[in-house]
Design a protein around this motif. Structure first.
Motif, PDB file in Angstrom:
ATOM      1  N   THR A  35       1.804  -4.429  -0.337  1.00  0.00           N
ATOM      2  CA  THR A  35       0.528  -5.142  -0.418  1.00  0.00           C
ATOM      3  C   THR A  35      -0.114  -5.270   0.967  1.00  0.00           C
ATOM      4  O   THR A  35      -1.303  -5.015   1.135  1.00  0.00           O
ATOM      5  CB  THR A  35       0.749  -6.549  -1.022  1.00  0.00           C
ATOM      6  N   ASN A  91      -3.664  -3.835   2.331  1.00  0.00           N
ATOM      7  CA  ASN A  91      -4.637  -4.706   2.999  1.00  0.00           C
ATOM      8  C   ASN A  91      -5.012  -4.121   4.360  1.00  0.00           C
ATOM      9  O   ASN A  91      -6.186  -4.070   4.724  1.00  0.00           O
ATOM     10  CB  ASN A  91      -4.051  -6.102   3.247  1.00  0.00           C
ATOM     11  N   ARG A 142      -1.744 -11.522  -2.634  1.00  0.00           N
ATOM     12  CA  ARG A 142      -2.220 -10.877  -3.857  1.00  0.00           C
ATOM     13  C   ARG A 142      -2.765  -9.494  -3.565  1.00  0.00           C
ATOM     14  O   ARG A 142      -2.912  -8.675  -4.465  1.00  0.00           O
ATOM     15  CB  ARG A 142      -3.330 -11.708  -4.492  1.00  0.00           C
ATOM     16  N   GLY A 143      -3.083  -9.259  -2.308  1.00  0.00           N
ATOM     17  CA  GLY A 143      -3.745  -8.015  -1.943  1.00  0.00           C
ATOM     18  C   GLY A 143      -5.232  -8.265  -1.863  1.00  0.00           C
ATOM     19  O   GLY A 143      -5.830  -8.791  -2.802  1.00  0.00           O
ATOM     20  N   THR A 144      -5.840  -7.927  -0.738  1.00  0.00           N
ATOM     21  CA  THR A 144      -7.248  -8.246  -0.562  1.00  0.00           C
ATOM     22  C   THR A 144      -7.903  -7.295   0.413  1.00  0.00           C
ATOM     23  O   THR A 144      -7.240  -6.680   1.243  1.00  0.00           O
ATOM     24  CB  THR A 144      -7.404  -9.690  -0.036  1.00  0.00           C
ATOM     25  N   ASP A 164      -1.956  -4.587  -7.615  1.00  0.00           N
ATOM     26  CA  ASP A 164      -2.749  -5.618  -6.953  1.00  0.00           C
ATOM     27  C   ASP A 164      -4.092  -5.871  -7.631  1.00  0.00           C
ATOM     28  O   ASP A 164      -4.908  -6.601  -7.101  1.00  0.00           O
ATOM     29  CB  ASP A 164      -2.915  -5.299  -5.461  1.00  0.00           C
TER      30      ASP A 164
END
Lengths: 446, 446
Positions: free
Chosen positions: A214, A218, B140-142, B325
Motif C-alpha cells: 500500500t 501511495n 487504506r491507500g491514497t 485498495d
C-alpha cells in the motif's frame, strides 16, 4: 526459492538497467545485500561487488569484509574493498560518525563507478525501508518531496530490492539457507528508524497486512504529483528577468500564482529562502516598496513591480531563521543543523550542542556577533560578554565576524556555534526533550 | 483559561466565518464539542447548538441529549435536537449503523443550516484527529487527496478546533473544570482509529513531541499540491471534444500528458475509471484501434486519434475490477464496498459478507450472472447453480440480471452480493485477516 522472475520483471518495469550493462553492487554482508548479490548472480547479470570497511567495529568490521570477499569469490565476480579511517575523517570535517561514513561511502562508490565504467550502483533497500522512510519524513515535517519515500531509481543509484519486504527477504533467506553477517551496531545506530520498525510497523500491519504494498502504491502516486509540481515550476522559472547579477520576478506573476505559497516557495528555493520567509514575502506584496528579506546567500527586495533578488556577501546584519522543522541553515562557509534527540549524556564535542527543547522559543535565529552580546558560558555561574569570550580564545576580528551565534526567540544567546553552549540551555535532570545542534565548516566552493 | 485569542486568530486566519455570521454548532456532549460551544460563547459569536439523538445507547443517548440541552440553556443559545430511528433507517437503506448515523446526521444538519440561515456548520475535530485521519488514509491507500487530512473549511463545514490537540483540549477542559459526557461506545466503534490513537501515536510522539503541529504543516503543503493538480486538470478538461453523447480526448494530448498516469487518471475519474484501468489504457495507446474498457457507467474505446467515451447501460458483459485498495465499486443502482477487519463473529446480515483474506486473489471482479455459474452456498456441502439459487429465491429474469456476483481472481464465485456467501470463503478458526464486503442499493438518480 529465489524470486528470480519477479526480480527480473521489477528491473525491466522500472527500467533500472538493461541486461548488457554492468552494475556495481554495494554489499555490506548483511542479509539484504547478500540476497541482492545472489539474485544478480542467479539472473546472470554482469556485476562487481563493492564493500566499505569503516573500521568502526574492530574485529567485526574485518569479519564482514572477509565474508563479502569470500562471497564475491564464490560468485566469481570482481571485489572492490577499501578501509577508511572514519573517525579521523569525521573529526577533520566536523561531521558525525554516521554522516562521515555516508560521505565517504558515496564519494568512493561514485569514483569507482565512473572509473570502472559501471552503469549504476545498486543498493539493497527494500519496501519496508520505504515505509519507514516515509514515516520518518512525515515526523520530521515534509512537503510533497518527502512523501515518495525511496525511489527505485535516482540518478545513478538503483534499488532493485524494492519489490520485496523485510519479511519477504527474511523468508527467502531462510528457505534457501543463505548465510550473512549481522551488524551488532544496527540496533543502536538509528533510534528513530528502530523505534518505527519495532514499535510502530507491527501495529500498522495489524490494520493493513499489506502495509508495504500500500505504501509503495501511495509513494508512486506522490512521485507523480511531485513531477507535476516540478514541471509547473520549470515552466514558471522562465518568467525570471535576468538583469546583470539581479534576477527579477514580476509581481503580476507572483500575484497570479495558484497555489501561491507552494509555487513561490519552489521558485525562491534555489536562492535559499525558507517557507517561513515566503509567507512573510507574500504578506507584503501589496505593501509599499523597499521591504527586504535575507536568505543565507541572497537578498530579496520588493520594488514597485518586481521581487528583485541579488546575491549578498556574508554581513554582520544577515540573520538566518531556524524553524522547528528546518533541518539546517546552510550559509556560505558553514552549516548549522538540528534534530530531535532523547535525554542522555551529551558528547564532549564543541561542534555539537545538546539543548533542552522546552527552553527553546522558535523561530530561533542565527546571526553574527553584535555590540553588547553576552551569554553564560557552559559551567559558569555568571554572564560574560561574547567579545571577551572571543578575546580569550584569541580570535581575530575577521574570525569573530564569522562565528554564528544561535539566538533564542526570547533574545538569549543559546550557543556560540562550534565553541560554547550557554549554561541555561544545557540538558539537565528535568529535561524531557533534546534538540541537538551541529556546526560544520562547509567545503570550500559551497 | 480558555485559549480565546488563539481561537479568534485561527478563525480569522483560516477565514472560517466572519463575526457577523451565524454558525450552527454540532454538539454531541463530548469534551471536544462542549469546549467548542464554550469557546464560541466566550468569544461572543452568534450561534445555535444542534444535537442528534440516534437512540443507539438507550438511557445514555437520553442523558447526552439532556446534557446538551442544559448546556444550550446555560449559554443562552437556541437548541435544536432530533431523535432518529437509526436502526430502522440502516435496515431500510441496507447501510451499516455507522454509515446510517452519518447520513442522517449530515442530511439533517444541512437542512437545518439552510432553513435557519446559518453560514456554516462547526464540527469539533482537532489536530490529533487530523494526524489519525492522515495515517488511516495512508493505510487504506491514497493519492495526494488523502494526505491533507481534515480541512479547516470544506464547503459549509468548518473545524474551528483544528488549532488544538487532543492533549491540549484535555488540559483546557481540566483546568477550567468543564463538564461533559462520555460516550461509552467510543472505545469500540472505530477499531482502526482507536488502535492508531492508543498504540501508534504515543510512539510517534516520543520521536516528535510536536507531532500534531508537524502533521498540520505537512497537511497544508499537501493541500497546496492537491490544488495545483486540480488547477492543472481543470485546464486539461477543456481538451475534451463533445460529440453528442460522446466525449473524445485526442490521443496526441494523452501522449503528451506528464505525469501521464496521474493526469489521465484525474481526467477519466469522472467517468468511473479506476487507476488500474488507466494503466491498461496507457498500455494500448500505440496498439491497433478498437480496444474497449468499461467502468461502472461508461465505455472507453481507443480509436485512431482519440479515446472515445460513451455512457453505457448496465449489461451482462460489464465487469468491474476491485483492487485491494479500492474502497468500493459504485455502479448504477448499487455499491459494493470493502474494508479490512479482524477475525470475529460475522453479523447475520445478508448485505454484509465476511471473507477470509488469505483466500482472496486480487483483483476481484464484479459481474452479473452468466450461463454455467455455480457456487457453494454458505452452510452447504455441495455446489449449486447460481441460476437454480435465483429460481429458489423466485427472482424474475430482470431481477437476476441485476444481482452482482463477486468473483475471485481464481474464478470462484465468492458472494452472490446481498444474498449469500460462498462456503469456501467464510471466516473460520484459521482465519487471520478478514475483508468485509458490503452491498447497498443506491438512491434512485445516482
Amino acid at each position: 526459492m529465489l524470486p528470480l522472475s519477479a526480480f527480473r520483471k521489477f528491473i525491466a518495469d522500472k527500467q533500472l538497467f538493461s541486461p548488457e550493462e554492468r552494475v556495481l553492487l554495494a554489499v555490506s554482508g548483511g542479509r539484504d545485500s547478500v540476497l541482492m548479490a545472489r539474485l544478480f548472480h542467479a539472473a546472470g547479470y554482469n556485476f562487481s561487488i563493492i564493500h566499505c570497511n569503516f573500521g568502526l567495529r574492530g574485529a567485526e568490521s574485518e569479519r564482514d569484509e572477509a565474508f563479502v570477499c569470500r562471497l564475491a569469490a564464490e560468485l566469481g565476480v570482481p571485489f572492490l574493498s577499501r578501509k577508511f579511517d572514519t573517525r579521523a575523517y569525521a573529526k577533520e570535517k566536523q561531521l558525525s560518525i554516521q554522516m562521515a561514513a555516508r560521505e565517504l561511502r558515496y564519494q568512493w562508490f561514485e569514483e569507482q563507478r565512473v572509473e570502472g565504467g559501471f552503469a549504476c550502483i545498486a543498493l539493497a533497500q527494500h519496501q519496508t525501508d520505504l515505509v519507514e522512510t516515509v514515516l520518518i519524513n512525515q515526523l520530521r515535517g515534509t512537503g510533497i518531496s518527502g512523501m515518495h519515500g525511496i525511489r527505485s531509481k535516482n540518478g545513478k543509484l538503483i534499488r532493485p530490492l524494492l519489490f520485496l519486504t523485510a519479511a519477504g527477504i527474511h523468508e527467502i533467506a531462510r528457505s534457501c539457507g543463505m548465510g550473512w553477517v549481522e551488524d551488532s551496531s544496527n540496533a543502536s545506530t538509528d533510534y528513530q528508524r528502530n523505534k518505527i520498525r519495532q514499535e510502530v510497523l507491527p501495529v500498522l500491519r495489524q490494520i493493513n497486512p499489506s502495509l508495504e504494498a500500500t505504501f509503495s502504491d501511495n509513494a508512486a502516486r506522490m512521485e507523480q504529483a511531485e513531477r507535476l509540481l516540478g514541471n509547473t515550476v520549470a515552466a514558471l522559472r522562465k518568467s525570471f528577468i535576468h538583469d546583470g547579477p539581479l534576477q527579477k520576478l514580476p509581481l503580476e506573476l507572483v500575484r497570479s500564482l495558484d497555489p501561491q505559497e507552494l509555487l513561490l516557495f519552489e521558485l525562491l528555493r534555489p536562492f535559499g529562502f525558507h517557507a517561513e520567509a515566503v509567507t512573510r514575502i507574500i504578506s507584503v506584496l501589496d505593501a509599499p516598496s523597499g521591504r527586504q528579506f535575507f536568505s543565507s546567500g541572497h537578498r530579496l527586495i520588493k520594488d514597485r513591480n518586481h521581487l528583485v533578488i541579488e546575491p549578498v556577501q556574508i554581513a554582520g546584519t544577515t540573520t538566518w531563521i531556524l524553524q522547528p522543522d528546518d533541518e539546517a541553515v546552510i550559509a556560505t562557509g558553514w552549516t548549522v543543523s538540528q534534530h530531535a534527540g532523547l535525554p542522555g549524556q551529551p558528547p564532549d564535542e564543541q561542534h555539537v550542542a545538546w539543548c533542552d527543547r522546552d527552553k527553546l522559543v522558535y523561530p530561533l535565529t542565527l546571526r553574527f556577533w553584535q555590540q553588547g552580546d553576552r551569554f553564560r558560558p557552559l559551567g559558569m555561574k555568571g554572564f560574560k560578554k561574547v567579545s571577551d569570550f572571543f578575546v580569550d580564545r584569541k580570535l581575530s576580528l575577521a574570525e569573530k565576524e564569522r562565528v554564528p551565534l544561535l539566538v533564542n526567540g526570547n533574545g538569549d544567546i543559546v550557543w556560540v556555534a562550534g565553541m560554547r553552549l550557554d549554561d541555561r540551555y544545557k540538558v539537565g535532570p528535568g529535561t524531557e526533550k533534546v534538540i541537538i545542534f551541529e556546526f560544520k565548516i562547509n567545503p570550500v566552493g559551497r
